[in-house]
Scaffold this motif. Sequence first.
Motif, mmCIF file in Angstrom:
data_model
loop_
_atom_site.group_PDB
_atom_site.id
_atom_site.type_symbol
_atom_site.label_atom_id
_atom_site.label_comp_id
_atom_site.label_asym_id
_atom_site.label_seq_id
_atom_site.Cartn_x
_atom_site.Cartn_y
_atom_site.Cartn_z
ATOM 1 N N LEU A 141 25.674 -13.181 -60.748
ATOM 2 C CA LEU A 141 25.533 -11.731 -60.888
ATOM 3 C C LEU A 141 26.727 -11.031 -61.519
ATOM 4 O O LEU A 141 26.566 -10.012 -62.190
ATOM 5 N N ALA A 142 27.924 -11.548 -61.283
ATOM 6 C CA ALA A 142 29.146 -10.938 -61.824
ATOM 7 C C ALA A 142 30.215 -12.019 -61.939
ATOM 8 O O ALA A 142 31.141 -12.077 -61.126
ATOM 9 N N GLU A 195 22.551 -7.085 -60.863
ATOM 10 C CA GLU A 195 21.183 -7.199 -60.360
ATOM 11 C C GLU A 195 21.102 -7.908 -59.010
ATOM 12 O O GLU A 195 20.511 -8.981 -58.891
ATOM 13 N N ILE A 196 21.673 -7.281 -57.981
ATOM 14 C CA ILE A 196 21.574 -7.830 -56.632
ATOM 15 C C ILE A 196 20.095 -7.850 -56.235
ATOM 16 O O ILE A 196 19.336 -6.953 -56.596
ATOM 17 N N HIS A 223 21.840 -8.412 -48.814
ATOM 18 C CA HIS A 223 22.983 -8.608 -47.920
ATOM 19 C C HIS A 223 24.280 -8.745 -48.717
ATOM 20 O O HIS A 223 24.323 -9.422 -49.740
ATOM 21 N N CYS A 224 25.314 -8.068 -48.273
ATOM 22 C CA CYS A 224 26.644 -8.226 -48.857
ATOM 23 C C CYS A 224 27.670 -8.239 -47.726
ATOM 24 O O CYS A 224 27.373 -7.873 -46.592
ATOM 25 N N ILE A 225 28.860 -8.684 -48.052
ATOM 26 C CA ILE A 225 29.958 -8.715 -47.084
ATOM 27 C C ILE A 225 31.020 -7.750 -47.589
ATOM 28 O O ILE A 225 31.491 -7.873 -48.721
ATOM 29 N N VAL A 226 31.377 -6.790 -46.769
ATOM 30 C CA VAL A 226 32.348 -5.767 -47.161
ATOM 31 C C VAL A 226 33.736 -6.270 -46.773
ATOM 32 O O VAL A 226 34.080 -6.350 -45.599
ATOM 33 N N PRO A 231 26.900 -12.767 -51.264
ATOM 34 C CA PRO A 231 26.776 -14.181 -50.921
ATOM 35 C C PRO A 231 26.061 -14.979 -52.011
ATOM 36 O O PRO A 231 25.225 -14.442 -52.750
ATOM 37 N N LYS A 232 26.382 -16.246 -52.071
ATOM 38 C CA LYS A 232 25.803 -17.123 -53.083
ATOM 39 C C LYS A 232 24.294 -17.287 -52.896
ATOM 40 O O LYS A 232 23.546 -17.401 -53.859
#
Length: 112
Positions: free
Chosen positions: A12-13, A37-38, A52-55, A101-102
Motif C-alpha cells: 500500500l505504501a 488503498e487500505i 485495522h491499523c496500529i497507531v 498490518p501486512k
Amino acid sequence: MPKLTVLPHADLAPEGAVLEVAAGTSICEGLLDHGIEIEHACEQSSACTTCHCIVRKGFDSLNAIEESEDDLLDRAWGLEAQSRLSCQAIIAREDLTVEIPKYTVNHAKENH
C-alpha cells in the motif's frame, strides 16, 4: 493540519508516506483521499476489521473507542493495544503515525 505518517507497507505504501489530513477526518478517509488503498470491505460502516491499523504515535488524541469497535477488534489479525479500526478513528489536531498490518482477515481484495 495534522500530519498522518504511514509506516512503509509493501503493497500500500512501499516508501511510507506523510500526509496532511484535516482534523475530524477518519484515518481511513485520510488514507483513501491520498491514494493509499487500505482495505475497507464494509465501506467504513464498522462491520468488519479489514481497515485495522496500529497507531504508533498519537493514539490518545483520537476519539474514544466505542464498545462495538472494541468488540470487532478482537477479530483483527495482529491485534495490539494501540489497534483501531481506521474507519472509526477520528483524527484530532495531533500528528499521528500509523502502521497498516501486512495481513487482514479478508481473503479476497476488491477494487474500491
